[in-house]
Scaffold this motif. Sequence first.
Motif, PDB file in Angstrom:
ATOM      1  N   ASN A  44      11.990 -11.572  39.328  1.00 28.70           N
ATOM      2  CA  ASN A  44      13.221 -10.676  39.735  1.00 28.70           C
ATOM      3  C   ASN A  44      13.926 -11.528  41.076  1.00 28.70           C
ATOM      4  O   ASN A  44      13.071 -11.776  41.821  1.00 28.70           O
ATOM      5  CB  ASN A  44      13.035  -9.366  39.699  1.00 28.70           C
ATOM      6  N   GLY A  98      10.385  -6.047  36.302  1.00 25.88           N
ATOM      7  CA  GLY A  98      11.411  -6.296  37.149  1.00 25.88           C
ATOM      8  C   GLY A  98      11.524  -5.893  38.586  1.00 25.88           C
ATOM      9  O   GLY A  98      10.026  -5.756  39.201  1.00 25.88           O
ATOM     10  N   THR A 126      17.380  -5.724  29.324  1.00 29.21           N
ATOM     11  CA  THR A 126      17.132  -6.622  30.512  1.00 29.21           C
ATOM     12  C   THR A 126      18.620  -6.309  31.104  1.00 29.21           C
ATOM     13  O   THR A 126      19.511  -6.095  30.419  1.00 29.21           O
ATOM     14  CB  THR A 126      16.816  -8.047  30.289  1.00 29.21           C
ATOM     15  N   THR A 140      13.793  -7.808  34.123  1.00 21.07           N
ATOM     16  CA  THR A 140      13.547  -9.329  33.735  1.00 21.07           C
ATOM     17  C   THR A 140      12.901  -9.495  32.227  1.00 21.07           C
ATOM     18  O   THR A 140      13.093 -10.281  31.651  1.00 21.07           O
ATOM     19  CB  THR A 140      12.837 -10.187  34.598  1.00 21.07           C
ATOM     20  N   GLU A 171      16.509  -4.552  38.654  1.00 16.39           N
ATOM     21  CA  GLU A 171      16.708  -5.715  38.020  1.00 16.39           C
ATOM     22  C   GLU A 171      15.577  -5.594  36.969  1.00 16.39           C
ATOM     23  O   GLU A 171      14.427  -5.967  37.388  1.00 16.39           O
ATOM     24  CB  GLU A 171      16.832  -6.989  38.703  1.00 16.39           C
TER      25      GLU A 171
END
Length: 178
Positions: free
Chosen positions: A57, A154, A114, A140, A138
């Motif tokens: 991330n 994330g 994601t 990932t 975020e």
Amino acid sequence: MKKIYCQILLATTLCVAFSSCKMDPPVLPANLIPITDGPKVTDPGTGTNPGTPEPVNSIGLPIGGTNTIRIQLNSANGIQTFNQVMYNDVSGILGFVGLLNSDSITFSYVGDKTGTFDLLLFSYLDYSLPPGETGKVEVTVSTMDQYSKGTIKGGFTADVVNSSGHKESIRGSFNIQQ
């Protein structure tokens, strides 16, 4: 005023969902190697494809070991690692809870798979998101299914305030497999 009621409804929904769940102790492999709290620059590929680096991330801390949430306040030197964690999806609201001794962290967002999403609810010690403010999450890696089984990884970042009005920036990462 509508946002406050939505946040209260969201917090109540998450509390009800999480209070009905019993957290099991983590199942650790027999050949466990301790992970230090220092930053992890790269993942040597210990995930699903050994030898292939995991996505990293870009907004939080480097992702920690499996079933951890890591956080750091901008005024703190150390990184807190919560190793009793839970993920839950309640009507599209993705919620996370982490416990470390008597401290807890909770955060949630609305998102699918994601990408980068708004952090809607955050609580750590007496810190929380200011009314009407959001942070960023975020994601990932996300293989979670409709039954909250799979893996999600994330990071997150937010500007938070405590009960005295003191502002801090916080960043963190999560790596949950269930």
